[in-house]
Scaffold this motif. Structure first.
Motif, PDB file in Angstrom:
ATOM      1  N   TYR A  93       6.541   7.392  -3.350  1.00  0.00           N
ATOM      2  CA  TYR A  93       5.951   7.323  -2.010  1.00  0.00           C
ATOM      3  C   TYR A  93       4.970   8.478  -1.800  1.00  0.00           C
ATOM      4  N   ASN A 149       6.285   1.377   5.566  1.00  0.00           N
ATOM      5  CA  ASN A 149       6.906   1.716   4.287  1.00  0.00           C
ATOM      6  C   ASN A 149       7.768   2.978   4.360  1.00  0.00           C
ATOM      7  N   GLU A 150       7.460   3.884   5.285  1.00  0.00           N
ATOM      8  CA  GLU A 150       8.372   5.011   5.505  1.00  0.00           C
ATOM      9  C   GLU A 150       9.703   4.502   6.057  1.00  0.00           C
ATOM     10  N   TYR A 203       0.947   7.858  -1.169  1.00  0.00           N
ATOM     11  CA  TYR A 203       0.401   7.967   0.187  1.00  0.00           C
ATOM     12  C   TYR A 203      -0.093   9.366   0.537  1.00  0.00           C
ATOM     13  N   SER A 255      -1.839   5.486   6.136  1.00  0.00           N
ATOM     14  CA  SER A 255      -1.661   5.061   4.746  1.00  0.00           C
ATOM     15  C   SER A 255      -1.056   3.677   4.605  1.00  0.00           C
ATOM     16  N   ASN A 256      -0.092   3.328   5.482  1.00  0.00           N
ATOM     17  CA  ASN A 256       0.621   2.069   5.235  1.00  0.00           C
ATOM     18  C   ASN A 256       1.304   1.579   6.493  1.00  0.00           C
ATOM     19  N   ASN A 257       1.791   0.351   6.411  1.00  0.00           N
ATOM     20  CA  ASN A 257       2.555  -0.270   7.477  1.00  0.00           C
ATOM     21  C   ASN A 257       4.023  -0.371   7.082  1.00  0.00           C
ATOM     22  N   THR A 299       0.719   9.221   7.457  1.00  0.00           N
ATOM     23  CA  THR A 299       1.140   8.667   6.172  1.00  0.00           C
ATOM     24  C   THR A 299       1.750   7.280   6.321  1.00  0.00           C
ATOM     25  N   SER A 300       2.130   6.889   7.540  1.00  0.00           N
ATOM     26  CA  SER A 300       2.746   5.572   7.719  1.00  0.00           C
ATOM     27  C   SER A 300       2.665   5.184   9.185  1.00  0.00           C
ATOM     28  N   THR A 315       5.950   6.198  12.241  1.00  0.00           N
ATOM     29  CA  THR A 315       6.197   7.493  11.625  1.00  0.00           C
ATOM     30  C   THR A 315       6.462   8.502  12.731  1.00  0.00           C
ATOM     31  N   ASP A 365      -5.369   1.012   9.121  1.00  0.00           N
ATOM     32  CA  ASP A 365      -4.413   1.134   8.014  1.00  0.00           C
ATOM     33  C   ASP A 365      -5.137   0.960   6.685  1.00  0.00           C
TER      34      ASP A 365
END
Length: 906
Positions: free
Chosen positions: A496, A474-475, A500, A470-472, A519-520, A523, A430
């Motif tokens: 967003y 957040n989507e 990302y 991209s992230n943990n 992206t997440s 996801t 990540d």
């Protein structure tokens, strides 16, 4: 030579040396290390103390006895003042004429946490604002011969975050404002580029540290210096060669618009050392970099493949990349260990959505593993090589092949990635964004671009990294309105995508096109991309990966769990052992879950109440008046955690080859939350803060085994028996024994033997048995007994009677409904099993079947060969592996054993 001639010759050499040293600048690359003893100051409070670099302010204040151990008692709260004032780090250093003779002199911080002003000789050099960036300052004009001073003025990150938030808030508020109240943390961490968890998380304390947490040094050169190397390895179209594209990033020369010299590649293969030499003359590219790119090709016969743990050897090869200036006087090199492998994230369309699984070297594999939170909540302690290697070895030892490096922490120490390479542990990497919305101002995004560029170039060559994300969460947070963003979903959706996709993804693809990108997490993968990167249901069971947590329903029932494509987060809380708890407190009263100590350390809302609910589905807790209640609660919490994660993981593995009637299934990943701890506290970890394996980690050795036998009990009390294999070859003529035990006898009530072939990479349903209460039908496994009076036990061996899969079991009903009789479990013998006094053989005896037999050894570091097990034989042999040479008398005196009915348990 005559004496006078010799003397004149020496005088001439001395004169020439003086002339050259004064008139001709030296051309050799010079590095001056600035690590070591500094001073840390806050003069308003009267502090001027010795400090360590690399280090951090909490560590330095502990060493100087200004604050107590921050991990003891409630010192996380008592020391919060440290993060809310400013601190200066200073030192003097000597600069030689040799170093000053270079035309380019930089001050380099490999890691600085986080907001600081840099001064040399009282002159402003620059500022820092991102913990995850390497800072390089041109300091040639600030240095002087002889003694120099450097001052790093740190600004409180808590104050800085608040000021940045207030500036942003004039436009609109980017939530959440603060971490939840039960975290006992700080606010606005999403506005700064610092370890997000350092402001507190549900498993950790708030320690918003400051400090120079990685090496700092001066570098001096006349031409350039090799800065980064990325290596893109691809199979050629014919399939018989590897194409190796090496990108060499060189430092800029402040006096020239071009860089000349020689670049050398040396690849050490199984056949020979391959050397390629290139003369270069390069100018800055459109991204502003001086980069030399060259592709070389080698026959696949020269190297072996890098394989994940359980599939083959993680073969690595040394690649040495060197740069020399045109005069061959300046030289800098990087030595990398690279692996030859292909990676693909397969998201093929099927009738009910898309698949989601990893294929390494064209082999589909089930990802088995866990999630890594920061190695330490104090970044400088996260560089500890011993801890890192222990944690990763512990992952390898229980058959894990993947770890997810979670996005609320840090880009971990180089040692973690190197160790993962060596051990064949794939890394889902990540970027450091988690559980928040983030701003999208240009200054913030510019800092992110620099961060991503640096981290990708730093880490890209590691074969263990198989995915960038991209992230943990957040989507899911945006779509699920976790932070009340639906009032202007369009605005936050645009932010967003800017962060990302337009920033992180684009920067990753500029620097690495060899890995999949998400992206997440969770996801829907390709489906999320098609829905403008925020799917209508990011946790869909038909796409991508899923995070699933259950705190209300019975964790021992598979009816609780979803059938998904890939489970990248799931887990249950437990307490560490009382021995571990006593390393963080000296008060026995603190071991109660009602104590101020444990209430402060429980950062998950209603955590203890949920723990109790989950325990009481299966077990009866004794009265709180019971002398041993606190120890029993901690022990039962570990039983519930171990069994729940076991059952959930086995359930996901069961679905690797199958779809249910609505199209869910083909599950190909199970990464439980979480591997490690950052303090002594209730958490989801399988290894506690003192590096002790909890019961769940011993269980992982079995539920992650290459082959498992598992029983899935349905709502009608039918048990469907599966054999699941990750092997690449079949195991022919295996013998599956389905045994029915009563609780009070070692002799099976019944035993059914089946001959089967274990199919490779497959989950096969073998048979179904019933454990429904029967009064007269002796064909049922329990015969004339009730389901409360028996349980199922499975063994799987090959035709040589060698174990193919770990033994397993199914309890037909909750154990609290069973009238168990207390066994007498004792250690009857301890023997030294090696010459080094590190391995000990422990013989355990019981007079009846014993459940969750747990061994412990106080104040001796080491691991057991098995723990928390069911003992279905009168005696059992267990091995203890001590970390250090240990007298047997010490083992005997500190060894203890308990079981489910010990100390007046159920």
């Amino acid at each position: 030579m005559a004496l006078w001639e010799y003397t004149s010759f020496i005088k001439w050499l001395v004169f020439l040396n003086i002339f050259l040293s004064n008139c001709v600048p030296t051309n050799f690359l010079k590095i001056q290390d600035l690590r070591g003893v500094w001073d840390v100051q806050n003069l308003k409070r009267g502090y001027n103390l010795p400090a360590s670099v690399p280090g951090g302010v909490y560590s330095d204040l502990m060493k100087n006895k200004i604050i107590d151990d921050v991990f003891f008692k409630s010192n996380d709260i008592n020391t919060r003042w440290v993060s809310k004032i400013n601190w200066n780090y200073t030192r003097t250093f000597t600069v030689s004429e040799v170093l000053l003779s270079h035309s380019n002199i930089n001050l380099v911080f490999d890691g600085i946490d986080t907001f600081a002003r840099i001064k040399i000789n009282d002159k402003h050099v620059g500022v820092t604002e991102n913990m995850f960036v390497r800072y390089i300052f041109d300091v040639e004009s600030y240095l002087q011969p002889g003694t120099n001073t450097i001052e790093v003025q740190f600004i409180s990150p808590v104050r800085a975050a608040r000021l940045i938030f207030e500036k942003q808030a004039h436009k609109y508020v980017v939530p959440p404002l603060c971490v939840p109240e039960e975290y006992h943390g700080e606010c606005h961490v999403n506005h700064i580029r610092k370890m997000q968890a350092s402001f507190a998380w549900d498993w950790g304390p708030a320690f918003p540290s400051m400090g120079i947490w990685k090496p700092v040094y001066l570098e001096a050169y006349n031409s350039s210096v090799l800065r980064d190397v990325t290596v893109e390895i691809r199979s050629d179209t014919a399939g018989d060669h590897w194409d190796i594209t090496v990108n060499v990033y060189l430092a800029k020369n402040y006096n020239k618009d071009f860089i000349q010299g020689t670049v050398i590649f040396r690849l050490y293969t199984d056949i020979e050392k391959l050397t390629n030499i290139y003369r270069i003359n390069i100018t800055k590219n459109v991204e502003g970099d001086f980069v030399f790119t060259q592709t070389i090709s080698i026959s696949k016969s020269y190297v072996k493949l890098w394989w994940p743990n359980g599939y083959g050897e993680p073969n690595l090869y040394i690649l040495k990349v060197s740069y020399m200036d045109v005069n061959k006087n300046e030289k800098s090199s990087k030595i990398l260990k690279v692996g030859f492998r292909t990676v693909e994230l397969v998201q093929n369309a099927i009738q009910s959505g898309r698949t989601f699984y990893f294929k390494i070297n064209d082999v589909p594999l089930f990802a088995k593993g866990s999630n890594v939170i920061p190695i330490s909540i104090l970044p400088e302690l996260g560089q500890n090589e011993t801890t890192i290697r222990f944690l990763l070895q512990s992952a390898k030892d229980v058959h894990m092949n993947m770890l997810r490096v979670w996005g609320g922490g840090v880009y971990e120490s180089d040692v973690l990635y190197q160790t993962a390479d060596e051990m064949g542990l794939m890394l889902w990497q990540d970027f450091m964004f988690a559980c928040s919305m983030y701003p999208s101002g240009e200054a913030f995004l510019s800092s992110i671009r620099t961060e991503v560029r640096h981290q990708v170039r730093r880490l890209q060559y590691h074969p263990s990294i198989v995915l960038w994300a991209s992230n943990n969460e957040n989507e899911a947070a945006l779509r699920g309105d976790w932070y009340n963003t639906n009032w202007n979903f369009t605005l936050f959706h645009e932010d967003y995508v800017k962060l990302y996709v337009d920033t992180i993804r684009d920067e990753v693809l500029l620097n690495d096109k060899t890995r999949p990108f998400l992206t997440s997490s969770p996801t829907n993968g390709i489906e999320s991309d098609a829905e403008d990167y925020v799917a209508s249901d990011p946790g869909s069971n038909f796409y991508g990966d899923v995070h699933f947590y259950n705190y209300l329903f019975d964790g021992w029932s598979t009816l609780t769990y979803p059938v998904n494509r890939f489970a990248s987060e799931f887990g249950y809380q437990s307490l560490p052992s009382t021995d571990t708890l006593f390393t963080a407190t000296d008060d026995p009263d603190d071991l109660s879950t009602n104590s101020a100590f444990l209430l402060n350390r429980q950062h998950h809302s209603s955590g203890y109440e949920e723990m109790q609910v989950l325990i009481e589905y299966q077990l009866n807790l004794p009265s709180r008046n019971n002398t041993h209640y606190n120890r029993i609660f901690a022990y039962y919490s570990q039983i519930i955690q171990a069994m729940s994660v076991k059952i959930e993981t086995e359930y996901y593995r069961q679905w690797r080859s199958n779809l249910n009637n609505v199209g869910e299934g083909l599950t190909m990943g199970a990464l439980y939350w979480q591997l490690n701890d950052v303090w002594v506290a209730p958490s989801w970890s399988s290894i506690d803060f003192k590096n002790n394996w909890k019961m769940i980690h011993y269980y992982a050795k079995k539920f992650f085994a290459p082959v498992i036998v598992k029983g899935d009990k349905d709502i009608s009390n039918n048990v469907h028996i599966y054999v699941v294999s990750d092997l690449l070859k079949p195991v022919r003529n295996s013998v599956l024994d389905i045994i029915m035990f009563t609780w009070d006898s070692f002799l099976p009530l019944s035993q059914r033997t089946l001959k089967i072939d274990v199919l490779p990479g497959f989950s096969q349903r073998i048979t179904t048995v019933s454990t429904f209460a029967s009064v007269s039908n002796t064909n049922e496994p329990c015969g004339n007994l009730q389901a409360t009076d028996c349980f199922l036990y499975f063994t799987l061996k090959d035709d040589n009677n060698e174990t193919v899969a770990p033994d397993n079991f199914v309890f037909p009903v909750p154990l609290k409904l069973v009238k168990l009789q207390k066994p007498t479990v004792k250690i009857i013998d301890v023997r030294q099993a090696d010459s080094a006094s590190k391995v000990f053989e422990i013989e355990i005896q019981t007079d009846r079947i014993a459940l969750f037999v747990w061994l412990s050894v106080k104040n001796i570091r080491g691991l057991f060969s098995d723990n928390g097990f069911l003992q279905v034989t009168p005696t059992k042999m267990i091995y203890f592996y001590a970390e250090e040479t240990t007298p047997m008398i010490s083992i005997k005196s500190s060894l203890a054993v308990t079981n489910l009915l010990g100390d007046d348990g159920i």
